[in-house]
Design a protein around this motif. Structure first.
Motif, PDB file in Angstrom:
ATOM      1  N   GLY A  15      28.888  34.836  31.662  1.00  0.00           N
ATOM      2  CA  GLY A  15      29.931  34.202  32.480  1.00  0.00           C
ATOM      3  C   GLY A  15      30.665  35.151  33.389  1.00  0.00           C
ATOM      4  N   SER A  16      30.146  36.373  33.575  1.00  0.00           N
ATOM      5  CA  SER A  16      30.906  37.370  34.341  1.00  0.00           C
ATOM      6  C   SER A  16      30.540  37.425  35.818  1.00  0.00           C
ATOM      7  N   GLY A  18      27.882  35.186  39.109  1.00  0.00           N
ATOM      8  CA  GLY A  18      26.868  34.177  39.421  1.00  0.00           C
ATOM      9  C   GLY A  18      27.216  32.784  38.916  1.00  0.00           C
ATOM     10  N   ILE A  19      26.190  32.080  38.450  1.00  0.00           N
ATOM     11  CA  ILE A  19      26.372  30.683  38.027  1.00  0.00           C
ATOM     12  C   ILE A  19      27.336  30.592  36.842  1.00  0.00           C
ATOM     13  N   GLY A  20      27.195  31.516  35.887  1.00  0.00           N
ATOM     14  CA  GLY A  20      28.052  31.478  34.695  1.00  0.00           C
ATOM     15  C   GLY A  20      29.520  31.625  35.052  1.00  0.00           C
ATOM     16  N   GLY A  40      28.131  43.752  29.987  1.00  0.00           N
ATOM     17  CA  GLY A  40      29.170  44.548  30.630  1.00  0.00           C
ATOM     18  C   GLY A  40      30.545  43.995  30.271  1.00  0.00           C
ATOM     19  N   ARG A  43      33.488  44.058  33.067  1.00  0.00           N
ATOM     20  CA  ARG A  43      33.455  43.000  34.089  1.00  0.00           C
ATOM     21  C   ARG A  43      33.847  41.651  33.466  1.00  0.00           C
ATOM     22  N   ALA A  64      28.975  41.696  24.841  1.00  0.00           N
ATOM     23  CA  ALA A  64      28.032  41.309  23.777  1.00  0.00           C
ATOM     24  C   ALA A  64      26.662  41.094  24.396  1.00  0.00           C
ATOM     25  N   ASP A  65      25.652  41.658  23.769  1.00  0.00           N
ATOM     26  CA  ASP A  65      24.265  41.441  24.227  1.00  0.00           C
ATOM     27  C   ASP A  65      23.701  40.271  23.427  1.00  0.00           C
ATOM     28  N   ALA A 142      18.406  26.350  32.080  1.00  0.00           N
ATOM     29  CA  ALA A 142      17.002  26.803  32.100  1.00  0.00           C
ATOM     30  C   ALA A 142      16.657  27.126  33.548  1.00  0.00           C
ATOM     31  N   TYR A 156       9.151  34.470  32.309  1.00  0.00           N
ATOM     32  CA  TYR A 156      10.340  33.649  32.609  1.00  0.00           C
ATOM     33  C   TYR A 156       9.990  32.168  32.481  1.00  0.00           C
ATOM     34  N   PRO A 186      18.325  24.428  37.490  1.00  0.00           N
ATOM     35  CA  PRO A 186      18.640  24.684  38.903  1.00  0.00           C
ATOM     36  C   PRO A 186      17.396  25.138  39.671  1.00  0.00           C
ATOM     37  N   ASP A 193      22.804  38.726  42.818  1.00  0.00           N
ATOM     38  CA  ASP A 193      21.532  39.356  42.480  1.00  0.00           C
ATOM     39  C   ASP A 193      20.436  39.032  43.514  1.00  0.00           C
TER      40      ASP A 193
HETATM   41  P1  NDP Z   1      23.164  36.735  37.348  1.00  0.00           P
HETATM   42  O1  NDP Z   1      22.168  37.835  37.265  1.00  0.00           O
HETATM   43  O2  NDP Z   1      23.981  36.555  38.576  1.00  0.00           O
HETATM   44  O3  NDP Z   1      24.150  36.828  36.072  1.00  0.00           O
HETATM   45  C1  NDP Z   1      23.617  36.920  34.788  1.00  0.00           C
HETATM   46  C2  NDP Z   1      24.743  36.936  33.795  1.00  0.00           C
HETATM   47  O4  NDP Z   1      24.186  37.044  32.480  1.00  0.00           O
HETATM   48  C3  NDP Z   1      25.664  38.127  33.966  1.00  0.00           C
HETATM   49  O5  NDP Z   1      26.965  37.772  33.549  1.00  0.00           O
HETATM   50  C4  NDP Z   1      25.055  39.158  33.012  1.00  0.00           C
HETATM   51  O6  NDP Z   1      26.036  40.124  32.674  1.00  0.00           O
HETATM   52  C5  NDP Z   1      24.672  38.229  31.851  1.00  0.00           C
HETATM   53  N1  NDP Z   1      23.611  38.726  30.976  1.00  0.00           N
HETATM   54  C6  NDP Z   1      22.355  39.114  31.303  1.00  0.00           C
HETATM   55  N2  NDP Z   1      21.696  39.536  30.210  1.00  0.00           N
HETATM   56  C7  NDP Z   1      22.549  39.399  29.169  1.00  0.00           C
HETATM   57  C8  NDP Z   1      22.462  39.671  27.784  1.00  0.00           C
HETATM   58  N3  NDP Z   1      21.358  40.193  27.237  1.00  0.00           N
HETATM   59  N4  NDP Z   1      23.538  39.402  27.002  1.00  0.00           N
HETATM   60  C9  NDP Z   1      24.670  38.896  27.534  1.00  0.00           C
HETATM   61  N5  NDP Z   1      24.807  38.614  28.839  1.00  0.00           N
HETATM   62  C10 NDP Z   1      23.762  38.862  29.649  1.00  0.00           C
HETATM   63  O7  NDP Z   1      22.360  35.394  37.012  1.00  0.00           O
HETATM   64  P2  NDP Z   1      22.402  33.942  37.671  1.00  0.00           P
HETATM   65  O8  NDP Z   1      23.791  33.459  37.794  1.00  0.00           O
HETATM   66  O9  NDP Z   1      21.492  33.956  38.842  1.00  0.00           O
HETATM   67  O10 NDP Z   1      21.622  33.134  36.541  1.00  0.00           O
HETATM   68  C11 NDP Z   1      22.282  32.557  35.433  1.00  0.00           C
HETATM   69  C12 NDP Z   1      21.276  31.694  34.701  1.00  0.00           C
HETATM   70  O11 NDP Z   1      20.756  30.721  35.614  1.00  0.00           O
HETATM   71  C13 NDP Z   1      20.061  32.468  34.178  1.00  0.00           C
HETATM   72  O12 NDP Z   1      19.702  31.997  32.911  1.00  0.00           O
HETATM   73  C14 NDP Z   1      18.977  32.153  35.201  1.00  0.00           C
HETATM   74  O13 NDP Z   1      17.687  32.198  34.631  1.00  0.00           O
HETATM   75  C15 NDP Z   1      19.354  30.732  35.600  1.00  0.00           C
HETATM   76  N6  NDP Z   1      18.851  30.353  36.914  1.00  0.00           N
HETATM   77  C16 NDP Z   1      19.207  31.045  38.051  1.00  0.00           C
HETATM   78  C17 NDP Z   1      18.733  30.665  39.291  1.00  0.00           C
HETATM   79  C18 NDP Z   1      19.092  31.382  40.545  1.00  0.00           C
HETATM   80  O14 NDP Z   1      18.458  31.097  41.591  1.00  0.00           O
HETATM   81  N7  NDP Z   1      20.061  32.280  40.557  1.00  0.00           N
HETATM   82  C19 NDP Z   1      17.830  29.506  39.416  1.00  0.00           C
HETATM   83  C20 NDP Z   1      17.523  28.849  38.170  1.00  0.00           C
HETATM   84  C21 NDP Z   1      18.030  29.261  36.965  1.00  0.00           C
HETATM   85  P3  NDP Z   1      25.614  41.600  32.139  1.00  0.00           P
HETATM   86  O15 NDP Z   1      24.570  42.122  33.082  1.00  0.00           O
HETATM   87  O16 NDP Z   1      26.891  42.377  32.157  1.00  0.00           O
HETATM   88  O17 NDP Z   1      25.084  41.391  30.763  1.00  0.00           O
END
Ligand code: NDP
Length: 260
Positions: A15-16, A18-20, A40, A43, A64-65, A142, A156, A186, A193
């Motif tokens: 949730g830090s 992008g979409i989250g 992270g 962040r 948390a990972d 997903a 993926y 989506p 990214d």
């Molecule tokens: P981003 O790369 O923008 O953000 C990913 C988020 O997940 C960050 O907050 C990152 O923080 C966190 N994250 C990644 N790995 C871990 C981990 N092991 N443990 C905890 N947190 C983690 O991603 P998007 O917003 O693009 O994507 C979000 C979701 O949407 C994903 O599941 C992606 O597959 C899905 N999606 C995205 C699309 C797109 O076009 N963007 C299209 C379809 C689906 P940190 O690195 O600090 O851990």
């Protein structure tokens, strides 16, 4: 319209940014309290405190990972400290790039842990908290790639399909507990990214044309969604207004999906 989200605790993995992050903001705007988990922690904490002051809700960020059992336990414990989860958004995830011929077992395992086991472990820990509150919502982010694979990311594609099936079977298991479980798939979503990768591939001058080329190839609306356009869907599905929806997958892809 009152979505009935005021005072609920929403746990959003990844949730830090992008979409989250857009989902966290959307839920906070409706009065939900927020727990953001990402690797992270700095962040996550910074975004949580920004959300808390912007929307006047309780918001906490933790490092948390979620691809590990210990990381999931950290999330479950933090949710418990905040009074227990009402909503879980399994959003953390990332694309891959490989061929089946060359990818290692370790790589397959990592994506399985991140996209599937995180959802399994968090359901095991957070569903009991929801039951104690009389119900809840679990949503999975997903991807359209769960049903319409992209050639360069077989891991993926496969793990996101597994997440969809997990969502359906969890929905069946908890339907009698007033817990609704759904998946959102989506299409193209313009997150930082995507911009970073496009700049690496096409440079500062060419990245916008590169991204437009990706959107043109997808077809349909021929554009990326903003994270907020996806988040609105998650907020609706989290709310009482979606009270008859469970066990389903919703595509939010601007018409990219080529089948019915
Ligand atoms: P981003 O790369 O923008 O953000 C990913 C988020 O997940 C960050 O907050 C990152 O923080 C966190 N994250 C990644 N790995 C871990 C981990 N092991 N443990 C905890 N947190 C983690 O991603 P998007 O917003 O693009 O994507 C979000 C979701 O949407 C994903 O599941 C992606 O597959 C899905 N999606 C995205 C699309 C797109 O076009 N963007 C299209 C379809 C689906 P940190 O690195 O600090 O851990």
């Amino acid at each position: 319209m009152d979505l009935g989200l005021k005072g609920k605790l929403a746990v959003i993995t990844g949730g830090s940014v992008g979409i989250g992050l857009a989902i966290a903001e959307g839920l906070a705007a409706e009065g939900a309290n927020i727990l953001i988990a990402a690797r992270g922690g700095d962040r996550a904490k910074a975004e949580a405190s920004r959300i808390a002051s912007s929307f006047g809700v309780t918001a906490r960020g933790i490092g948390a990972d979620v691809a590990t059992a210990a990381g999931c336990d950290t999330v479950i414990a933090a949710a418990s400290e905040l009074g227990g989860a009402d909503i879980l958004i399994n959003n953390a995830g990332t694309g891959s790039n490989e061929t089946i011929a060359e990818a290692s077992d370790e790589k397959w395992q990592y994506y399985w842990d991140l996209h599937v086991m995180a959802a399994v472990r968090l359901a095991r820990g957070l569903v009991p908290q929801m039951k104690a509150h009389g119900g809840g919502v679990v949503l999975h982010n997903a991807s359209i790639c769960a049903v319409q694979p992209l050639w360069y990311e077989p891991i993926y594609n496969t793990t996101k399909t597994a997440l969809m099936m997990f969502s359906k079977t969890l929905a069946n298991e908890v339907v009698g507990d007033n817990i609704r479980v759904n998946t959102v798939n989506p299409g193209l979503v313009l997150t930082p990214d995507w911009v970073k990768t496009a700049k690496q591939l096409a440079g500062e001058d060419g990245y916008k044309a590169h991204l437009q080329g990706v959107a043109d190839e997808a077809g349909g609306m021929k554009r990326f969604a903003s994270p907020e356009e996806i988040a609105h869907f998650f907020v609706f599905l989290s709310s009482n207004k979606a009270s008859y929806s469970t066990g389903s997958t919703y595509f939010v892809d601007g018409g990219w999906l080529k089948t019915i």
